[in-house]
Write a protein that holds these residues in place. Structure first.
Motif, PDB file in Angstrom:
ATOM      1  N   ALA A  69      -2.977 -38.767  -3.676  1.00 35.92           N
ATOM      2  CA  ALA A  69      -2.019 -37.262  -3.662  1.00 35.92           C
ATOM      3  C   ALA A  69      -1.306 -37.204  -4.476  1.00 35.92           C
ATOM      4  N   LEU A  82       2.804 -29.805  -3.823  1.00 34.13           N
ATOM      5  CA  LEU A  82       1.266 -30.770  -2.859  1.00 34.13           C
ATOM      6  C   LEU A  82      -0.108 -30.208  -3.367  1.00 34.13           C
ATOM      7  N   LEU A  85      -4.529 -33.870  -2.684  1.00 31.81           N
ATOM      8  CA  LEU A  85      -4.899 -34.282  -1.275  1.00 31.81           C
ATOM      9  C   LEU A  85      -6.625 -34.498  -1.173  1.00 31.81           C
ATOM     10  N   ALA A  97      -3.812 -38.381   6.275  1.00 35.22           N
ATOM     11  CA  ALA A  97      -3.141 -37.259   5.686  1.00 35.22           C
ATOM     12  C   ALA A  97      -1.372 -37.126   6.050  1.00 35.22           C
ATOM     13  N   HIS A  98      -1.740 -37.138   7.738  1.00 36.44           N
ATOM     14  CA  HIS A  98      -0.541 -36.774   8.207  1.00 36.44           C
ATOM     15  C   HIS A  98       0.580 -37.835   7.537  1.00 36.44           C
ATOM     16  N   VAL A 101       1.350 -36.844   3.730  1.00 34.43           N
ATOM     17  CA  VAL A 101       2.190 -35.183   3.656  1.00 34.43           C
ATOM     18  C   VAL A 101       3.845 -35.902   4.014  1.00 34.43           C
ATOM     19  N   GLU A 105       6.663 -35.666   1.405  1.00 35.48           N
ATOM     20  CA  GLU A 105       7.816 -35.291   1.570  1.00 35.48           C
ATOM     21  C   GLU A 105       8.736 -35.955   0.801  1.00 35.48           C
ATOM     22  N   ALA A 119       2.800 -26.079  -0.025  1.00 35.57           N
ATOM     23  CA  ALA A 119       1.234 -26.578   0.576  1.00 35.57           C
ATOM     24  C   ALA A 119       0.473 -25.461   0.142  1.00 35.57           C
ATOM     25  N   CYS A 121      -3.731 -24.437   0.359  1.00 31.11           N
ATOM     26  CA  CYS A 121      -4.849 -24.507   1.530  1.00 31.11           C
ATOM     27  C   CYS A 121      -5.937 -23.284   1.085  1.00 31.11           C
ATOM     28  N   TYR A 132      -1.469 -28.152   8.388  1.00 31.48           N
ATOM     29  CA  TYR A 132      -0.373 -28.065   7.742  1.00 31.48           C
ATOM     30  C   TYR A 132       1.223 -27.363   8.304  1.00 31.48           C
ATOM     31  N   TYR A 137       4.366 -26.855   8.447  1.00 30.82           N
ATOM     32  CA  TYR A 137       4.664 -25.928   7.751  1.00 30.82           C
ATOM     33  C   TYR A 137       4.790 -24.293   8.288  1.00 30.82           C
TER      34      TYR A 137
END
Length: 162
Positions: A69, A82, A85, A97-98, A101, A105, A119, A121, A132, A137
């Motif tokens: 990312a 972001l 990704l 992914a968790h 991110v 951050e 972010a 999507c 998210y 988010y």
């Protein structure tokens, strides 16, 4: 040993590009992570994106590049957005992914004194749409875009206070 013990991160390097370009498994997956790119993703396209963007980062799972990312927008003291990704197919569902991110951050806070992260999507990206909100988010906007077939799609925007 917990899974998180196997996840590490570092700045992305030119040597990582060959692995990263293999992450998107279809033109649609590539569109989700890099809408301006042409399928299939090439090292040249990814290198160009990295040159224009900031803080390109890879996640390593079991010492293999498993996620990538960067930031495509950044405003010191305000926000980072972001971008790009991507998670390797073999590493999906394993927390990459968790973790990524969360790393981004932290980089936004440390490098840009960002107070929030943005972010976006696309509406057909179920994995992203589920990711998210789970990470705190909030929905912040909805914008019409066009996919590679010139079909209308919704770009769903998220925001999180850091």
């Amino acid at each position: 040993m917990t899974l998180t013990a196997t996840l590490t991160h570092r700045p992305a390097s030119a040597a990582d590009l060959g692995a990263i370009v293999e992450f998107p498994q279809s033109a649609q997956e590539l569109f989700f992570s890099y809408p301006k790119a042409d399928w299939p993703l090439s090292v040249g396209q990814l290198a160009a994106a990295m040159a224009e963007r900031r803080d390109s980062t890879v996640v390593l799972l079991y010492d293999q590049v498993a996620g990538f990312a960067n930031f495509y927008q950044w405003q010191h003291g305000d926000f980072c957005a972001l971008g790009n990704l991507m998670v390797a197919p073999w590493a999906r569902g394993q927390g990459v992914a968790h973790y990524l991110v969360a790393v981004m951050e932290q980089l936004a806070r440390e490098h840009y004194k960002a107070r929030r992260m943005q972010a976006s999507c696309f509406n057909a990206n179920s994995a992203g749409l589920l990711l998210y909100p789970k990470l705190g988010y909030q929905l912040s906007g909805l914008v019409e875009r066009r996919d590679p077939q010139n079909q209308r799609v919704a770009l769903i925007q998220f925001d999180k206070a850091l």
